[in-house]
Design an enzyme around this catalytic site. Structure first.
Site, PDB file in Angstrom:
ATOM      1  N   GLY A 508       0.833  -1.192   0.000  1.00  0.00           N
ATOM      2  CA  GLY A 508       0.000   0.000   0.000  1.00  0.00           C
ATOM      3  C   GLY A 508       0.864   1.236   0.000  1.00  0.00           C
ATOM      4  CB  VAL A 513       1.387  -7.019   3.697  1.00  0.00           C
ATOM      5  CG1 VAL A 513       0.948  -8.152   4.621  1.00  0.00           C
ATOM      6  CG2 VAL A 513       0.634  -5.744   4.021  1.00  0.00           C
ATOM      7  CE  LYS A 528      -1.194  -3.648   7.317  1.00  0.00           C
ATOM      8  NZ  LYS A 528      -1.441  -3.627   5.871  1.00  0.00           N
ATOM      9  CG  ASP A 623      -8.588   3.247   2.833  1.00  0.00           C
ATOM     10  OD1 ASP A 623      -9.369   3.503   1.891  1.00  0.00           O
ATOM     11  OD2 ASP A 623      -7.429   2.840   2.661  1.00  0.00           O
TER      12      ASP A 623
END
Length: 784
Positions: A508, A513, A528, A623
């Site tokens: 992201g 990850v 992560k 989100d």
């Protein structure tokens, strides 16, 4: 059985005729030429040559229905129905095999509906066969359509139920509409019964042949002698459900009855013959899951089924148990701010329910389970089984309840109910006096015991810290294998469990990850690595980690641990083996069916509701999108990254202009510099719900101009009353489709204060409340 009074045809004649025609039933037929028609009140049906079966109209409610029925016996028994969920057909309708070779139902207003809409080519003639099969032929005499391929709730002799096909029960003995139960034959050969609106999962099955894995393309077959059996693709009999019965003047049929039980019936065609049930899938009429509505359970009373509400609940609709039960008091929420609510626990013994627990307590007792639910404001009911000593904390509603006695395990349901004023103020005086005396003794004992307990706790905590530090410093047997979280790791330990960050599984704008494995407990994890983390210091970061780590819900991805070594900020989550919801929705070969998608929508709503209303510290996700919804091995949806809104820098939460892939999910208030509230997540959920319904992205340039923005297209279809095109050719429940669309449209309203809360959203998704028509589509503003 569905029975309608009908003028009898001489049964003696039928007996001899049927006895001589069983073997050649498929060859005997009545030819129907192009241009032939039927009317409900005049020439109402086409008979088979033996006059045993008829294809045509029969009375239903204040009108008529259309299908195949047994005309040659006193009771008109319907065996196949066309458009069974439509309103009754008026008396001025016409069924026509028109000159174009189409079998159509034509109204007085010249509206035409195809009866055989799966036909390839055009028909030249039709026949009602003595087997009960209605067929259409082409000019070469080949069958191009037959009713046997599209059964409703009944299988007749020589008919087959094919792999992947389903039978659906009727609503009642007199209402042929689609009911609450279904029978499906799976590709692996297993024949299973489920409630109608559930996924094909073992948790919902209530009867099966247990023949999974015995063959491919298995079919369910019924012979003229009542032999009900399963054949594999090579024609081998893999399972006989019934062994067969006498032949000669006896008619057999198999049906999924309105009560959910599969039965094999016989009818003797001699004079005064009647229907008899020879075999049934269950003797207990409460076995079918869903006999009673939510918050009620099924029990047998003098061999008849009945329903009863949970303690503290009342029936929503007297006389209609499908509607279920609702509380007869108001239970305030955990965050009402008005102090403790006056509630008590009512015990219900020997009942079984669907387990939808949000928290399980192991190795407990019945009394501890009852007390745990009473003290947890989120708990509305708790289920306890004596054989596993596990307490399963539940939120309402409870489903699939039934009385269960004598199975070797004692089952208890603890229900939280309101305390009436009489319960508090009218206790016996003797009991109050005993309480005062006991209170003095108890306080004295508690004071002395508390000192000893406090000292023991200090010793235990010190010993645990020494032990846990040795574990971490030793051979890497990480503690979260023992179900304790969140746990602090060193960065070296993180490198070890990811094999030097070897396998990247996601990326992201603020993190990468990696897949890892805990060797001690052979458990996969998702690691992560964060960037742009709050620069407020270690204490603030750890405080946020602990807040997030205390969230426990089955629809949230669980935080197991973290690492905070200098510049390295790492979070360790449980691993989700089925990837993200985006993978399943937007990859054609992975797409889910309608029932599975609706279950996922409700799972997501439950997870967001927990973040908004049921955490000690309210969390706004900020989100919500399919990429942040992950699927576990059972395809249960779990929300991910719900803690990053707290952990990342403000420039990653106040605006989403720098995050790719999120355009279209962002609520309008982001662009107006208005306060961000929980209604921001409601908007995003509404967009995701539309994607789940339509199996497409909220913005897709591959569609025509008026369909690029999904929200705009849905509004157009809703205003035009044409929702079918949103799901293309997929078979869905149109009433449920409309309800889901209305929920989504309420969620994406431009004004945050008008959007419903997530609690209201979940109730609407579950069908517990009525949904008003959303405001005009001109109220919608697409965020792009």
């Amino acid at each position: 059985m569905q029975r309608f009074q009908f003028l009898s045809i001489h049964s003696i004649f039928l007996f001899f005729l049927f006895a001589s025609s069983c073997v050649t039933a498929q060859q005997r037929q009545s030819n129907i030429s192009l241009g032939s028609s039927l009317r409900p009140t005049t020439n109402s049906s086409w008979l088979s040559s033996s006059k045993l079966y008829a294809f045509g109209f029969y009375p239903r409610g204040n009108g008529y229905a259309f299908g195949i029925f047994l005309a040659g016996i006193p009771e008109k028994t319907v065996v196949w129905t066309v458009y069974r969920d439509d309103p009754p057909i008026p008396s001025n309708a016409t069924l026509l095999l028109n000159t174009e070779g189409r079998l159509v139902l034509q109204s007085a207003q010249s509206q035409v509906t195809d009866i055989a809409n799966q036909i390839t080519g055009s028909a030249s003639s039709a026949s009602m066969l003595d087997s009960g099969n209605f067929v259409l032929y082409n000019s070469s005499g080949e069958i191009i359509w037959q009713s046997f391929d599209y059964p409703t709730d009944t299988i007749l002799p020589t008919q087959r139920l094919l792999t992947g096909y389903e039978l659906f029960s009727s609503v009642s003995e007199t209402n042929p509409s689609t009911g609450k139960f279904r029978l499906k034959i799976h590709r692996d050969g297993n024949l299973i019964q489920y409630p109608t609106h559930t996924e094909d999962a073992p948790a919902y099955a209530y009867w099966s042949t247990g023949t999974g894995g015995r063959g491919d393309h298995v079919t369910l077959n019924l012979d003229v002698n009542g032999h009900l059996y399963l054949l594999n693709a090579s024609g081998f009999n893999i399972w006989s459900i019934t062994e067969g019965y006498p032949t000669g003047g006896i008619l057999y049929l198999m049906r999924v009855d309105w009560d959910g039980i599969l039965r094999l019936y016989s009818h003797n065609l001699r004079p005064n013959g009647t229907w008899s049930a020879l075999w049934e899938s269950s003797k207990n009429k409460c076995d079918p899951k869903g006999q009673c509505g939510i918050n009620s359970f099924c029990f047998t009373n003098d061999k008849k089924t009945d329903c009863s509400c949970l303690p503290g609940f009342a029936s929503v609709n007297q006389g209609n148990w499908t509607s279920g039960c609702e509380r007869d008091f108001i239970l305030e929420s955990c965050s009402n701010g008005h102090g403790p609510v006056k509630v008590k626990i009512e015990q219900l013994e020997d009942t079984l329910w669907e387990d939808g627990s949000y928290l399980d307590l192991s190795e407990t007792t019945k009394e501890d389970c009852q007390q745990a639910c009473l003290e947890d404001c989120n708990c509305e009911a708790a289920l306890f089984k004596s054989n596993d000593r596990k307490c399963r904390m539940q939120k309402l509603p409870l489903r699939f309840g039934k009385r269960d006695i004598g199975n070797g395990s004692k089952n208890f349901a603890f229900i939280k109910v309101g305390i009436a004023s009489s319960d508090v103020n009218n206790e016996p005086r003797k009991e109050k006096k005993c309480l005062r005396t006991g209170l003095i003794i108890t306080l004295s004992c508690v004071f002395g015991a508390s000192i000893l307990v406090f000292a023991a706790c200090l010793i235990f905590i010190h010993g645990y810290q020494v032990w846990s530090n040795r574990i971490i410093a030793g051979n890497g047997n990480f503690r979260f294998c023992e179900d304790i979280a969140p746990v602090s790791f060193t960065f070296a330990e993180i490198e070890k469990l990811t094999d030097g960050f070897k396998e990247e599984i996601g990326k992201g704008s603020s993190s990468i990850v990696y897949k890892g494995i805990m060797m001690h407990c052979n458990k996969f994890v998702a690691v992560k690595k964060l960037e742009k983390v709050l620069a407020e210091g270690e204490r603030e970061f750890l405080t946020e980690i602990k807040v997030i780590g205390r969230t426990h819900h089955k629809n949230l991805v669980r935080l197991l641990g973290y690492s905070f070594d200098g510049p390295n900020k790492v979070l360790v989550y449980e691993y989700m083996s089925n990837g993200s919801l985006a993978d399943l929705l937007f990859t054609p070969e992975k797409q889910l069916n309608w029932i599975e998608r609706m279950d996922i929508a409700r799972d997501i709503a439950r997870g967001i509701l927990y973040l908004h209303s049921e955490c000690r510290t309210q969390i706004i996700h900020c989100d919500i999108k399919p990429h942040n919804v992950l699927m576990d091995e059972n395809r249960c949806a779990k929300i991910a990254d719900f803690g990053l809104a707290k952990l990342l820098k403000p420039d990653q939460t106040n605006t989403f202009t720098g995050i790719r892939g999120t355009r279209g999910y962002v609520a309008p208030e982001w662009y107006r510099n208005l306060a961000v509230t929980v209604k921001t997540d409601v908007y995003s959920f509404g967009v995701v719900l539309l994607e789940i319904i339509c199996c497409r992205r909220c913005m897709d340039q591959n569609f025509p101009d008026n369909q690029i923005v999904l929200q705009d297209w849905v509004c157009q279809c809703f205003d035009a009353g044409d929702l079918r095109q949103l799901v293309r050719n997929e078979e869905v429940d149109l009433k449920q489709l409309k309800r889901m669309i209305k929920v989504a449209l309420w969620c994406i309203l431009d004004e945050p204060s008008v959007r419903p809360s997530m609690k209201k959203v979940l109730l609407m998704l579950e069908g517990s409340v009525e949904i008003p028509i959303p405001p005009s589509s001109t109220s919608f503003v697409t965020s792009i």
